[in-house]
Design a protein around this motif. Sequence first.
Motif, PDB file in Angstrom:
ATOM      1  N   GLN A   1       0.843  -1.195   0.000  1.00  0.00           N
ATOM      2  CA  GLN A   1       0.000   0.000   0.000  1.00  0.00           C
ATOM      3  C   GLN A   1       0.880   1.248   0.000  1.00  0.00           C
ATOM      4  OE1 GLN A   1      -2.599   1.409  -1.043  1.00  0.00           O
ATOM      5  NE2 GLN A   1      -4.003   0.195   0.185  1.00  0.00           N
ATOM      6  N   VAL A   2       0.311   2.351  -0.473  1.00  0.00           N
ATOM      7  CA  VAL A   2       1.010   3.624  -0.517  1.00  0.00           C
ATOM      8  C   VAL A   2       0.233   4.627   0.326  1.00  0.00           C
ATOM      9  CG1 VAL A   2       1.793   5.513  -1.980  1.00  0.00           C
ATOM     10  CG2 VAL A   2       1.972   3.156  -2.794  1.00  0.00           C
ATOM     11  N   HIS A   3       0.949   5.353   1.158  1.00  0.00           N
ATOM     12  CA  HIS A   3       0.325   6.300   2.071  1.00  0.00           C
ATOM     13  C   HIS A   3       0.858   7.695   1.799  1.00  0.00           C
ATOM     14  CE1 HIS A   3      -1.821   7.577   5.555  1.00  0.00           C
ATOM     15  NE2 HIS A   3      -0.759   7.877   6.259  1.00  0.00           N
ATOM     16  N   LEU A   4      -0.055   8.662   1.682  1.00  0.00           N
ATOM     17  CA  LEU A   4       0.322  10.047   1.423  1.00  0.00           C
ATOM     18  C   LEU A   4      -0.068  10.903   2.619  1.00  0.00           C
ATOM     19  CD1 LEU A   4      -0.905  10.411  -2.278  1.00  0.00           C
ATOM     20  CD2 LEU A   4       1.360   9.780  -1.468  1.00  0.00           C
ATOM     21  N   VAL A   5       0.867  11.702   3.095  1.00  0.00           N
ATOM     22  CA  VAL A   5       0.607  12.582   4.223  1.00  0.00           C
ATOM     23  C   VAL A   5       0.821  14.024   3.791  1.00  0.00           C
ATOM     24  CG1 VAL A   5       1.282  13.238   6.557  1.00  0.00           C
ATOM     25  CG2 VAL A   5       1.284  10.827   5.894  1.00  0.00           C
ATOM     26  N   GLU A   6      -0.219  14.835   3.938  1.00  0.00           N
ATOM     27  CA  GLU A   6      -0.171  16.236   3.524  1.00  0.00           C
ATOM     28  C   GLU A   6       0.008  17.140   4.737  1.00  0.00           C
ATOM     29  OE1 GLU A   6      -3.722  15.144   0.384  1.00  0.00           O
ATOM     30  OE2 GLU A   6      -3.848  15.233   2.565  1.00  0.00           O
ATOM     31  N   THR A   7       0.736  18.209   4.553  1.00  0.00           N
ATOM     32  CA  THR A   7       0.863  19.252   5.564  1.00  0.00           C
ATOM     33  C   THR A   7       0.703  20.598   4.887  1.00  0.00           C
ATOM     34  OG1 THR A   7       3.268  19.287   5.321  1.00  0.00           O
ATOM     35  CG2 THR A   7       2.375  17.889   7.049  1.00  0.00           C
ATOM     36  N   GLY A   8       0.352  21.589   5.686  1.00  0.00           N
ATOM     37  CA  GLY A   8       0.124  22.924   5.157  1.00  0.00           C
ATOM     38  C   GLY A   8      -1.362  23.193   5.064  1.00  0.00           C
ATOM     39  N   GLY A   9      -1.731  24.170   4.318  1.00  0.00           N
ATOM     40  CA  GLY A   9      -3.122  24.566   4.248  1.00  0.00           C
ATOM     41  C   GLY A   9      -3.472  25.507   5.388  1.00  0.00           C
ATOM     42  N   GLY A  10      -4.733  25.912   5.433  1.00  0.00           N
ATOM     43  CA  GLY A  10      -5.176  26.816   6.477  1.00  0.00           C
ATOM     44  C   GLY A  10      -5.937  27.988   5.903  1.00  0.00           C
ATOM     45  N   LEU A  11      -5.981  29.062   6.688  1.00  0.00           N
ATOM     46  CA  LEU A  11      -6.727  30.265   6.321  1.00  0.00           C
ATOM     47  C   LEU A  11      -5.770  31.383   5.941  1.00  0.00           C
ATOM     48  CD1 LEU A  11      -9.327  32.013   6.242  1.00  0.00           C
ATOM     49  CD2 LEU A  11      -8.974  32.415   8.704  1.00  0.00           C
ATOM     50  N   VAL A  12      -6.049  32.041   4.831  1.00  0.00           N
ATOM     51  CA  VAL A  12      -5.212  33.141   4.373  1.00  0.00           C
ATOM     52  C   VAL A  12      -6.106  34.183   3.726  1.00  0.00           C
ATOM     53  CG1 VAL A  12      -4.777  32.107   2.112  1.00  0.00           C
ATOM     54  CG2 VAL A  12      -3.106  33.698   3.080  1.00  0.00           C
ATOM     55  N   GLN A  13      -5.660  35.430   3.773  1.00  0.00           N
ATOM     56  CA  GLN A  13      -6.390  36.490   3.087  1.00  0.00           C
ATOM     57  C   GLN A  13      -6.104  36.454   1.598  1.00  0.00           C
ATOM     58  OE1 GLN A  13      -5.339  40.184   5.041  1.00  0.00           O
ATOM     59  NE2 GLN A  13      -7.167  40.088   6.325  1.00  0.00           N
ATOM     60  N   ALA A  14      -7.030  36.949   0.824  1.00  0.00           N
ATOM     61  CA  ALA A  14      -6.820  37.046  -0.618  1.00  0.00           C
ATOM     62  C   ALA A  14      -5.541  37.830  -0.893  1.00  0.00           C
ATOM     63  CB  ALA A  14      -8.007  37.712  -1.279  1.00  0.00           C
TER      64      ALA A  14
END
Length: 120
Positions: free
Chosen positions: A1-14
């Motif tokens: 099996q292959v596992h992907l872990v994401e980090t980052g993202g969130g809230l930002v102003q335009a």
Amino acid sequence: QVHLVETGGGLVQAGGSLRLSCAASGTIFRMNAMGWDRQAPGKQREMVATITSGGTTYYTDSVKGRFTISGDNAKNTVTLQMNSLKPEDAAVYYCRANVNRDWDNRSDYWGQGTQVTVSS
């Protein structure tokens, strides 16, 4: 099996910036390409950016000139630098990997997704 872990993202102003990162692990014989898809509420999932093992990149038209995808073949990681974010960029972003687990078995895998919210 292959596992992907994401980090980052969130809230930002335009107009602001965010950086998404993803690391793949598991049974990876060959990593063919990695990338990012996104899905906003009520919309279909779309490809945002892809980078192949050879370094070729692809972007959806709406992010060209604002987003940059980069990858590290040795570490099986991919990063998406998002600049000049717009409210219409808000979505759940999914890391994607196209992997050969052996000579014959090639599949796409996705991470669990990370939320990007852009306030106007």
